[in-house]
Design an enzyme around this catalytic site. Structure first.
Site, short mmCIF file in Angstrom:
data_model
loop_
_atom_site.label_atom_id
_atom_site.label_comp_id
_atom_site.label_asym_id
_atom_site.label_seq_id
_atom_site.Cartn_x
_atom_site.Cartn_y
_atom_site.Cartn_z
N ASP A 1 -24.50 44.24 44.67
CA ASP A 1 -23.25 44.06 43.94
C ASP A 1 -22.25 43.29 44.80
O ASP A 1 -22.48 43.06 45.98
CB ASP A 1 -22.68 45.43 43.52
N HIS B 1 -30.55 42.34 51.01
CA HIS B 1 -31.45 42.44 49.84
C HIS B 1 -31.06 41.48 48.73
O HIS B 1 -31.50 41.63 47.59
CB HIS B 1 -31.47 43.88 49.30
N CYS C 1 -33.87 25.34 35.72
CA CYS C 1 -33.20 25.19 37.01
C CYS C 1 -32.30 23.97 36.94
O CYS C 1 -32.78 22.88 36.60
CB CYS C 1 -34.22 25.02 38.13
#
Ligand code: APR
Length: 239
Positions: free
Chosen positions: A99, A114, A141
């Site tokens: 977050d 992470h 992309c």
């Protein structure tokens, strides 16, 4: 520099986990109402799971990303930002969280080992870009135009965390290592306390309960992160 438990502290490493964001309303992983109680991590958070059922994985991370604007940084995030700003020595903040609440709490340096919900990674051209919408297998992309190759920029089980060289240098050089709101189940983060101890650091755990690695710490401060981190920062800045 601070005097903490009769030790001069100049370099601090702070590791945070899901527990630091729990009081902001984000579920942790392994508490009774945790994400891994509701989902099997092996069907959501592995490269194999993404290959097997990308739509399931996209939905999971889209939902987590869309929750972020609904929550706010709490007193623990803000206290850590204050420590980084006012401490005369060095404070290195590494988080397992994906977050953005540390940044929104005011932290200018946050090492996301992470990954982050806020970015996407192209498996075709390796570009990393801000996440700007919900994603699925039809997403292109923006750099290489490949289709269905964008994945959440999250380190999944079985993958190497980001920034390990930097993190290990910081652990080898710190006087104080603090872990906040992490269960001590997932490595390499769960091993940081031993690394810091091996290099002579003082170690403190903040958690609302006993974790898998509580016994490795010199000190455990048991209670909600908003209360315990605020008090710890006050002590470190008191000097
Ligand atoms: N204050 C302090 N500690 C808390 C609070 C709180 N308000 N709420 C929960 N905790 C503690 C829990 O007691 C638990 O020890 O936070 C810890 C959360 O543990 P996990 O849910 O296992 O989360 P974390 O340790 O961050 O998980 C590590 O596992 O699933 C993977 O990649 C994912 O980064 C994650 C990693």
């Amino acid at each position: 520099m601070a005097l903490f438990s009769n030790r001069h502290i100049e370099r601090i490493v702070i590791l945070t986990g899901a527990g630091v964001s729990a009081e902001s309303g984000l579920a942790t992983f392994r508490d009774a109402d945790g994400l891994w109680e509701q989902h099997d991590p092996m069907t959501i958070a592995t490269p194999e799971a993404f290959a097997r059922d990308p739509e399931l994985v996209y939905r999971f991370y889209n939902a987590r990303r869309n929750q972020l604007p609904e929550v706010q940084p709490n007193a623990a995030h803000k206290a850590l930002a204050r420590l980084q700003q006012d401490f005369t020595g060095n404070v290195f903040l590494v988080t397992q969280n994906v977050d953005d609440l540390h940044e929104r709490g005011g932290s200018r340096q946050v090492c996301h080992m992470h990954g982050e919900l806020a970015s996407m990674l192209c498996q075709s051209c390796a570009a990393v870009m801000p996440a700007v919408a919900d994603y699925d297998s039809a997403s292109h992309c923006p750099r290489c135009d490949s289709r269905g190759k964008l994945r959440p920029d999250i380190v999944w089980f079985g993958e190497m965390p980001y920034h390990m060289e930097t993190i290990e240098l910081q652990l080898a050089d710190c006087d104080l290592f603090v872990a906040v709101g992490t269960s001590g189940v997932v490595y390499p983060a769960a091993g940081f306390v031993r690394q810091a101890t091996m290099h002579g650091a003082m170690t403190v755990e903040v958690n609302k309960e006993v974790s898998e690695v509580t016994g490795c710490f010199h000190q455990q401060r048991q209670g909600p992160a908003t209360v315990e981190v605020t008090a710890l920062v006050q002590e470190l800045l008191a000097d």
